[in-house]
Design an enzyme around this catalytic site. Sequence first.
Site, short mmCIF file in Angstrom:
data_model
loop_
_atom_site.label_atom_id
_atom_site.label_comp_id
_atom_site.label_asym_id
_atom_site.label_seq_id
_atom_site.Cartn_x
_atom_site.Cartn_y
_atom_site.Cartn_z
N GLU A 137 40.48 -1.75 12.31
CA GLU A 137 41.52 -1.22 13.20
C GLU A 137 40.87 -0.17 14.09
O GLU A 137 40.43 0.88 13.60
CB GLU A 137 42.65 -0.60 12.36
CG GLU A 137 43.73 0.10 13.16
CD GLU A 137 44.69 0.88 12.26
OE1 GLU A 137 44.94 0.50 11.11
OE2 GLU A 137 45.20 1.92 12.74
N ARG A 195 42.58 6.03 20.36
CA ARG A 195 42.53 7.49 20.53
C ARG A 195 41.34 7.92 21.36
O ARG A 195 41.18 9.11 21.64
CB ARG A 195 42.38 8.16 19.16
CG ARG A 195 43.57 8.01 18.28
CD ARG A 195 43.46 9.04 17.19
NE ARG A 195 43.96 8.51 15.95
CZ ARG A 195 43.74 9.07 14.77
NH1 ARG A 195 42.99 10.15 14.68
NH2 ARG A 195 44.25 8.55 13.69
N THR A 210 47.03 3.11 16.47
CA THR A 210 47.62 4.14 17.34
C THR A 210 48.41 3.51 18.50
O THR A 210 48.41 4.04 19.62
CB THR A 210 46.55 5.11 17.88
OG1 THR A 210 45.47 5.23 16.96
CG2 THR A 210 47.14 6.51 18.10
N LYS A 212 52.91 -0.29 7.47
CA LYS A 212 51.91 0.72 7.11
C LYS A 212 52.67 1.94 6.60
O LYS A 212 53.60 2.41 7.27
CB LYS A 212 51.14 1.04 8.41
CG LYS A 212 50.33 2.29 8.43
CD LYS A 212 49.53 2.28 9.74
CE LYS A 212 48.76 3.56 9.96
NZ LYS A 212 47.70 3.35 10.96
O1 LIG Z 1 45.92 6.36 14.66
C1 LIG Z 1 46.68 5.70 13.96
O2 LIG Z 1 47.19 4.62 14.32
C2 LIG Z 1 47.07 6.18 12.66
O3 LIG Z 1 48.05 5.77 12.14
C3 LIG Z 1 46.25 7.17 12.02
C4 LIG Z 1 45.15 6.60 11.15
O4 LIG Z 1 45.55 5.46 10.50
C5 LIG Z 1 44.79 7.65 10.20
O5 LIG Z 1 44.32 8.77 10.91
C6 LIG Z 1 43.78 7.28 9.20
O6 LIG Z 1 43.90 8.22 8.21
P1 LIG Z 1 42.68 8.91 7.51
O7 LIG Z 1 41.98 7.82 6.73
O8 LIG Z 1 43.28 9.94 6.64
O9 LIG Z 1 41.82 9.49 8.59
#
Ligand SMILES: O=C(O)C(=O)C[C@H](O)[C@H](O)COP(=O)(O)O
Length: 218
Positions: free
Chosen positions: A49, A53, A77, A137
């Site tokens: 994925e 960003r 995102t 999710k």
């Molecule tokens: O940007 C997106 O679509 C999100 O939903 C956020 C990411 O899925 C998380 O930032 C991952 O989480 P971490 O593994 O804790 O870094």
Amino acid sequence: MSELFSAQFKPTEALFNRSPIIAVVSIDKAENAVAIARALAEGGVDVIEVTLRTPSALKAIELIARDVPDVAVGAGTVCERSQQQPVLDAGAQFAFSPGATLELLEAYQDSPIPFVPGVASATEVLTAKSYGYSHMKLFPAEVVGGRALLKALGAPMPDIRFCPTGGVRMETAADYLELPNVSCVGGSWLLPAEVQSSGNWAEVTRIAKASLELLRRG
Ligand SMILES: O=C(O)C(=O)C[C@H](O)[C@H](O)COP(=O)(O)O
């Protein structure tokens, strides 16, 4: 089961069952995208994925889709309807959102690719379900209740499958995956920031392999 529900179910189910770990990556430089995807695939993680960003995200998706056909690459995102067409044009094979706005739930109902809304409560699960979605999710998983919340949601809504993401770590992935309503977990731990800046792609492969090895050991 409505036609919509069954139509959405199959491709997303296949996506959720493809890899127990979905690598969530924010790619700084598009020219590194193919190397990162190959390193993950070599480590056994073949669902990626790419979060929208960074300015290079769409280009990164395009390059991975073109040059690394043995992985499934999608967009993360996805927060607005306006992102839908650029994501499709880049060749994304799926799209994840951190949330479940009515605008997104509606926009992706007829999508040619699986769309996975982000939910954090029973009401959000039911809202997404009412639009035909069966795979969601849980975000941000650790903050909103983690395993305890998934267990609680599973009691009244056992037919919904989750991909907990947000705060999941290599060491906690197995605990999530043993829940009956969890098909896969997502996380950014497979591509640490310092590894991306140093370009040490062998380390990405090592982390992916080690993560899967931990799951095998339970
Ligand atoms: O940007 C997106 O679509 C999100 O939903 C956020 C990411 O899925 C998380 O930032 C991952 O989480 P971490 O593994 O804790 O870094």
